[in-house]
Motif scaffolding. Structure first.
Motif, PDB file in Angstrom:
ATOM      1  N   ASP A 147      59.148  33.230  19.998  1.00  0.00           N
ATOM      2  CA  ASP A 147      59.549  34.639  19.893  1.00  0.00           C
ATOM      3  C   ASP A 147      59.191  35.378  21.196  1.00  0.00           C
ATOM      4  OD1 ASP A 147      56.837  34.890  19.706  1.00  0.00           O
ATOM      5  OD2 ASP A 147      56.820  35.892  17.755  1.00  0.00           O
ATOM      6  N   GLU A 148      59.558  34.766  22.317  1.00  0.00           N
ATOM      7  CA  GLU A 148      59.300  35.370  23.622  1.00  0.00           C
ATOM      8  C   GLU A 148      60.629  35.529  24.348  1.00  0.00           C
ATOM      9  OE1 GLU A 148      55.871  33.301  25.779  1.00  0.00           O
ATOM     10  OE2 GLU A 148      55.964  32.255  23.881  1.00  0.00           O
ATOM     11  N   GLU A 149      60.813  36.685  24.932  1.00  0.00           N
ATOM     12  CA  GLU A 149      62.042  36.968  25.671  1.00  0.00           C
ATOM     13  C   GLU A 149      62.264  35.964  26.800  1.00  0.00           C
ATOM     14  OE1 GLU A 149      64.600  39.069  25.332  1.00  0.00           O
ATOM     15  OE2 GLU A 149      63.691  39.518  23.377  1.00  0.00           O
ATOM     16  N   SER A 150      61.147  35.549  27.403  1.00  0.00           N
ATOM     17  CA  SER A 150      61.227  34.742  28.621  1.00  0.00           C
ATOM     18  C   SER A 150      61.720  33.311  28.376  1.00  0.00           C
ATOM     19  CB  SER A 150      59.855  34.681  29.271  1.00  0.00           C
ATOM     20  OG  SER A 150      58.936  34.120  28.365  1.00  0.00           O
ATOM     21  N   LYS A 151      61.716  32.863  27.122  1.00  0.00           N
ATOM     22  CA  LYS A 151      62.090  31.464  26.895  1.00  0.00           C
ATOM     23  C   LYS A 151      63.587  31.333  26.641  1.00  0.00           C
ATOM     24  CE  LYS A 151      57.720  29.624  26.667  1.00  0.00           C
ATOM     25  NZ  LYS A 151      56.549  29.811  25.816  1.00  0.00           N
ATOM     26  N   PHE A 152      64.124  30.233  27.109  1.00  0.00           N
ATOM     27  CA  PHE A 152      65.560  30.006  27.027  1.00  0.00           C
ATOM     28  C   PHE A 152      65.918  29.208  25.777  1.00  0.00           C
ATOM     29  CE2 PHE A 152      64.638  30.517  31.554  1.00  0.00           C
ATOM     30  CZ  PHE A 152      65.595  31.448  31.912  1.00  0.00           C
ATOM     31  N   GLY A 153      67.208  29.062  25.547  1.00  0.00           N
ATOM     32  CA  GLY A 153      67.648  28.192  24.476  1.00  0.00           C
ATOM     33  C   GLY A 153      68.695  28.835  23.597  1.00  0.00           C
ATOM     34  N   MET A 154      69.359  27.977  22.824  1.00  0.00           N
ATOM     35  CA  MET A 154      70.410  28.436  21.920  1.00  0.00           C
ATOM     36  C   MET A 154      69.868  28.504  20.497  1.00  0.00           C
ATOM     37  SD  MET A 154      73.710  26.282  23.226  1.00  0.00           S
ATOM     38  CE  MET A 154      72.909  24.705  23.510  1.00  0.00           C
ATOM     39  N   SER A 155      70.651  29.122  19.640  1.00  0.00           N
ATOM     40  CA  SER A 155      70.327  29.065  18.216  1.00  0.00           C
ATOM     41  C   SER A 155      70.892  27.768  17.652  1.00  0.00           C
ATOM     42  CB  SER A 155      70.946  30.254  17.488  1.00  0.00           C
ATOM     43  OG  SER A 155      72.354  30.144  17.517  1.00  0.00           O
ATOM     44  N   ALA A 156      70.397  27.373  16.494  1.00  0.00           N
ATOM     45  CA  ALA A 156      70.910  26.169  15.842  1.00  0.00           C
ATOM     46  C   ALA A 156      72.412  26.301  15.595  1.00  0.00           C
ATOM     47  CB  ALA A 156      70.169  25.935  14.532  1.00  0.00           C
ATOM     48  N   GLU A 157      72.851  27.508  15.267  1.00  0.00           N
ATOM     49  CA  GLU A 157      74.277  27.752  14.984  1.00  0.00           C
ATOM     50  C   GLU A 157      75.120  27.529  16.241  1.00  0.00           C
ATOM     51  OE1 GLU A 157      71.805  29.875  14.072  1.00  0.00           O
ATOM     52  OE2 GLU A 157      71.841  29.152  11.996  1.00  0.00           O
ATOM     53  N   GLU A 158      74.618  28.023  17.376  1.00  0.00           N
ATOM     54  CA  GLU A 158      75.376  27.830  18.621  1.00  0.00           C
ATOM     55  C   GLU A 158      75.510  26.347  18.955  1.00  0.00           C
ATOM     56  OE1 GLU A 158      74.538  31.523  21.573  1.00  0.00           O
ATOM     57  OE2 GLU A 158      72.731  30.613  20.735  1.00  0.00           O
ATOM     58  N   VAL A 159      74.436  25.599  18.717  1.00  0.00           N
ATOM     59  CA  VAL A 159      74.489  24.166  19.002  1.00  0.00           C
ATOM     60  C   VAL A 159      75.502  23.471  18.100  1.00  0.00           C
ATOM     61  CG1 VAL A 159      73.199  21.992  18.903  1.00  0.00           C
ATOM     62  CG2 VAL A 159      72.174  23.990  19.978  1.00  0.00           C
ATOM     63  N   SER A 160      75.479  23.773  16.799  1.00  0.00           N
ATOM     64  CA  SER A 160      76.457  23.078  15.942  1.00  0.00           C
ATOM     65  C   SER A 160      77.880  23.496  16.272  1.00  0.00           C
ATOM     66  CB  SER A 160      76.190  23.222  14.442  1.00  0.00           C
ATOM     67  OG  SER A 160      75.396  24.276  14.130  1.00  0.00           O
ATOM     68  N   GLU A 161      78.053  24.746  16.693  1.00  0.00           N
ATOM     69  CA  GLU A 161      79.386  25.178  17.094  1.00  0.00           C
ATOM     70  C   GLU A 161      79.907  24.350  18.277  1.00  0.00           C
ATOM     71  OE1 GLU A 161      80.479  29.458  18.254  1.00  0.00           O
ATOM     72  OE2 GLU A 161      79.583  29.568  16.242  1.00  0.00           O
ATOM     73  N   ILE A 162      79.037  24.182  19.277  1.00  0.00           N
ATOM     74  CA  ILE A 162      79.430  23.368  20.438  1.00  0.00           C
ATOM     75  C   ILE A 162      79.752  21.945  19.994  1.00  0.00           C
ATOM     76  CG2 ILE A 162      78.592  22.234  22.550  1.00  0.00           C
ATOM     77  CD1 ILE A 162      77.196  24.739  23.332  1.00  0.00           C
ATOM     78  N   MET A 163      78.867  21.390  19.159  1.00  0.00           N
ATOM     79  CA  MET A 163      79.032  19.984  18.796  1.00  0.00           C
ATOM     80  C   MET A 163      80.273  19.734  17.950  1.00  0.00           C
ATOM     81  SD  MET A 163      75.110  18.690  18.396  1.00  0.00           S
ATOM     82  CE  MET A 163      75.536  16.964  18.498  1.00  0.00           C
TER      83      MET A 163
END
Ligand SMILES: *Cc1c(COP(=O)(O)O)cnc(C)c1O
Length: 224
Positions: A122-138
């Motif tokens: 829960d830090e602004e500085s950390k990167f990454g996608m949500s689980a939903e974004e990942v399944s959408e890509i996949m």
């Protein structure tokens, strides 16, 4: 007495604590070639860096049986510098980046292994996608067409905190996301989570790849 443990001793102590199925990425960012060679002579072959230029420089100087993992946030325009040799890119967090890695993989006639980075802190500085974004890509047709990248798992960085319950919740969340995606895509094998301060907890929560820097090489000094 100011007794400093050697890199070899640190490595051996950590390895004793790791189950055999857990891969150790020795995070050597900011550390000199001599430190990496000390770990290398103790048998370590996988090293992680977070800056492409630094990784390229080290790759050029060091033995060629080292596997180099890019663990940092990468800029698209720098992929080309590491595309010929990088073994695993941990921090893939958008489709444009994946497209570029695929393009560079094609250019070098190789398939580049990658992990999708999920944001669990829960830090602004950390990167990454949500689980939903990942399944959408996949699930996207475009993803299926990318032949020169191979997504083999997920990576996440927990919040920088001493709160064990919070760390456990974040690792559990990443692990359940991993299990869930894995049930659709058996190609997903690696769950990269856990650093010096939290790797034992991460392993209890399902990690099979830990990225450990300061517990092996000592604290980093960014001022030099
Ligand atoms: C620096 C870094 C690590 C290692 O951190 P330590 O606390 O020194 O073990 C692990 N993962 C990432 C992404 C890093 O940038």
């Amino acid at each position: 007495m100011n007794f400093k443990m050697s890199i070899q001793q640190n490595l051996n102590n950590i390895k004793k604590l790791l189950p055999s199925e857990v891969t150790l990425v020795a995070v050597s960012k900011t550390k000199p070639i001599s430190d990496i060679l000390e770990a290398y002579s103790a048998g370590q072959r996988i090293f992680g860096e977070n800056k492409i230029q630094e990784m390229v420089d080290k790759y050029q100087e060091l033995p060629k049986d080292i596997e180099w993992h890019m663990i940092g946030h990468v800029q698209r325009n720098k992929i080309k510098y590491m595309a010929s040799f990088v073994n695993l890119i941990h921090g893939v967090d958008n489709m444009k980046l994946l497209r570029e890695i695929n393009k560079q993989g094609l250019k070098h006639q190789r398939v580049i292994d990658c992990l999708f980075q999920i944001k669990i802190a829960d830090e602004e500085s950390k990167f990454g996608m949500s689980a939903e974004e990942v399944s959408e890509i996949m699930m996207s047709p475009e993803y299926q067409e990318l032949k020169n990248v191979n997504i083999i798992g997920l990576m996440g960085m927990a919040t920088f905190t001493d709160n064990e319950q919070q760390l456990k919740d974040e690792f559990d969340y990443l692990n359940s996301t991993f299990q869930n995606l894995q049930s659709h895509d058996p190609n997903l094998k690696n769950l990269s989570m856990g650093m010096s301060g939290d790797y034992q907890l991460a392993i209890e929560c399902g990690s099979n790849m830990v990225r450990i820097g300061s517990s092996i090489f000592g604290e980093r000094n960014y001022s030099i």
